[in-house]
Structures are given as C-alpha cells and as structure tokens.
Design a protein around this motif. Structure first.
Motif, short mmCIF file in Angstrom:
data_model
loop_
_atom_site.label_atom_id
_atom_site.label_comp_id
_atom_site.label_asym_id
_atom_site.label_seq_id
_atom_site.Cartn_x
_atom_site.Cartn_y
_atom_site.Cartn_z
N ILE A 152 0.85 -1.19 0.00
CA ILE A 152 0.00 0.00 0.00
C ILE A 152 0.88 1.24 0.00
O ILE A 152 1.71 1.42 0.90
CB ILE A 152 -0.93 0.01 1.22
N CYS A 153 0.70 2.10 -1.01
CA CYS A 153 1.50 3.31 -1.19
C CYS A 153 0.61 4.53 -0.97
O CYS A 153 -0.46 4.63 -1.58
CB CYS A 153 2.07 3.38 -2.60
N ASN A 154 1.05 5.44 -0.12
CA ASN A 154 0.32 6.68 0.13
C ASN A 154 1.14 7.84 -0.41
O ASN A 154 2.29 8.02 -0.01
CB ASN A 154 0.08 6.89 1.63
N VAL A 159 -4.02 6.83 -2.56
CA VAL A 159 -3.55 5.51 -2.15
C VAL A 159 -3.56 4.57 -3.35
O VAL A 159 -4.53 4.54 -4.11
CB VAL A 159 -4.45 4.93 -1.03
N GLN A 160 -2.47 3.83 -3.52
CA GLN A 160 -2.41 2.79 -4.55
C GLN A 160 -2.07 1.48 -3.87
O GLN A 160 -1.27 1.45 -2.93
CB GLN A 160 -1.36 3.11 -5.60
N GLU A 161 -2.66 0.39 -4.35
CA GLU A 161 -2.42 -0.93 -3.78
C GLU A 161 -1.98 -1.90 -4.88
O GLU A 161 -2.48 -1.84 -6.00
CB GLU A 161 -3.68 -1.48 -3.11
#
Length: 78
Positions: free
Chosen positions: A49-51, A56-58
């Motif tokens: 999980i990238c913030n 947010v991208q998963e």
C-alpha cells in the motif's frame, strides 16, 4: 518523500514519489516512512500500500523482496 519502484516479473508497475509504503513482511506488516533505516526484507502474500500526493495505490503481492536505503524503496513482487 520516498522514491518508490515496484516491479513484478512482467515489468515496472510503479515509479514515483510517495509519503509512505506499507508492506507484508514475512515477520509482519511494516511501514516505511521518510528517513527509514536501511533494510532488506522478504515479503509474503498480501498488499503493498503506497500513500502519496495522488492518493492511495495498492498492489497485490504473492511474495517478494524489498530494499530500503537513502529514502529509496525498491519492491520486487510476484
């Protein structure tokens, strides 16, 4: 800010700047923030999980590895 690269066997999935990355480490989930200590870890199945500024991208992960050094995060996943 962290420089993040996410790769799988088919190629690059993500390249950009993020505020944090949460990873499914084999010893438990952990989050990498700015100025994190250098680390190399194996990953188990779960979500990366990238913030960042774009939200947010998963990425679904079946296993892999991560290297963190000098605010650069390289993630290799299956």
């Amino acid at each position: 800010m962290l420089s993040l690269l996410v790769h799988n066997p088919d190629g690059q999935l993500f390249c950009g700047e993020v505020d944090s990355v949460t990873l499914p480490g084999t010893a438990g989930r952990f989050t990498v923030l700015d100025n994190h200590a250098p680390i190399i870890s194996s990953l188990e199945s779960g979500k990366v999980i990238c913030n960042g500024a774009n939200g947010v991208q998963e990425f679904v992960c079946a296993g892999g590895f991560v290297q963190v050094e000098n605010n650069r995060v390289i993630v290799c996943i299956e």
